[in-house]
Design an enzyme around this catalytic site. Structure first.
Site, mmCIF file in Angstrom:
data_model
loop_
_atom_site.group_PDB
_atom_site.id
_atom_site.type_symbol
_atom_site.label_atom_id
_atom_site.label_comp_id
_atom_site.label_asym_id
_atom_site.label_seq_id
_atom_site.Cartn_x
_atom_site.Cartn_y
_atom_site.Cartn_z
ATOM 1 N N GLU A 119 49.439 -13.586 25.995
ATOM 2 C CA GLU A 119 50.504 -14.394 26.599
ATOM 3 C C GLU A 119 50.286 -15.848 26.212
ATOM 4 O OE1 GLU A 119 53.452 -15.262 27.541
ATOM 5 O OE2 GLU A 119 53.524 -13.411 28.668
ATOM 6 N N ASP A 169 62.324 -10.713 24.890
ATOM 7 C CA ASP A 169 63.555 -11.505 24.934
ATOM 8 C C ASP A 169 64.527 -10.976 23.886
ATOM 9 O OD1 ASP A 169 65.542 -13.522 24.808
ATOM 10 O OD2 ASP A 169 64.101 -15.008 25.510
ATOM 11 N N GLU A 242 62.527 -5.883 36.892
ATOM 12 C CA GLU A 242 63.200 -4.621 36.583
ATOM 13 C C GLU A 242 64.082 -4.181 37.738
ATOM 14 O OE1 GLU A 242 62.155 -0.070 35.119
ATOM 15 O OE2 GLU A 242 60.645 -1.656 34.946
#
Length: 261
Positions: A119, A169, A242
């Site tokens: 990340e 993305d 989600e």
């Protein structure tokens, strides 16, 4: 990706990670075929957007305690994962761990694997460090920087049992499609790092991107439909992101390939 919400502190000009409260997997990966070198955090045209972030007091405290133990910045040296984890075990790489909600839950559910989360967003990594510390999860390590750099320089060929890329993305505008992480060059790179029989698991809530991902993955000659028992779990915890996608009627697509044996 998921509610592993956006991730990147880098600092003031760090690429922003995602939409809403998620950090895309792309948040940790630059575009494989991009141009021009920049910093080691963002060495190419990236698939993530700039976003600023700073650590809260508790996050900074967790960072100070945990980062020296389980965190590293992306570099050029090949990882010695046996030494880093203190054991030999199947190795899973997660691209774009966001705030680490699913990362921590899946690592805890699979104590027999070693999991490396990649990340760029420092507050997100700090939240993952907090989860690891609070829940005493011993099988997680974290890397901060571009996941493509990790795959190219830090991961040996045919060393990974699994790769996870959850909710990258989608860059929905056509002119931005070149920024998408999951295109042919990245599939080829991931496939080269998987062991024979290893698994790539992708999840997305964007229908058009799902089809593009499926097409690119199916075209990679080293990947095939998984018709053997998977060495990793495919069960993902439903995160806050989600859950929101479900509420607005978005379909979640899971795509899974195996490396030819």
């Amino acid at each position: 990706m998921r509610d592993n919400g956006p991730v990147n502190h880098a600092d003031q000009d760090a690429p922003e990670t995602s939409r809403d409260d998620r950090s895309p997997s792309d948040a940790a990966a630059g575009q494989h075929a991009g141009a021009g070198k920049g910093s080691r955090l963002y060495p190419r045209v990236t698939s993530f957007r700039s976003r600023r972030g700073s650590l809260t007091g508790p996050q900074q405290s967790a960072w100070d305690r945990m980062w020296p133990k389980i965190g590293r910045d992306v570099g050029d040296d090949l990882l010695d994962t046996t030494s880093w984890f203190g054991r030999e075990a199947p190795l899973i790489l997660e691209i774009g761990s966001g705030t680490g909600t699913a990362t921590a839950a899946m690592a805890k559910a699979e104590p027999h694997v070693n999991l490396i989360a990649v990340e760029v967003y420092r507050p997100g990594l700090a939240q993952l460090l907090q989860l690891v510390e609070r829940n005493q999860i011993p099988n997680v390590r974290v890397l901060r920087g571009d996941a493509v750099e990790v795959l190219e320089h830090m991961v040996a060929p045919e060393s990974l049992t699994g790769v996870r890329v959850f909710f990258p993305d989608p860059w929905p505008k056509a002119r931005h499609h070149k920024r998408r992480l999951l295109q042919a060059p990245t599939f080829a790179l991931i496939a080269s790092r998987l062991k024979p029989g290893g698994v790539l698991h992708v999840a997305t809530d964007h229908a058009e991107y799902a089809e593009a991902i499926r097409e690119a993955g199916d075209a990679e000659p080293l990947l095939t439909e998984l018709d053997w028992e998977s060495p990793i779990t495919h069960e993902r915890p439903v995160t806050k992101f989600e859950g929101k996608a479900h509420q607005v009627g978005s379909t979640i697509t899971d795509l899974i390939w195996g490396k030819i044996k």
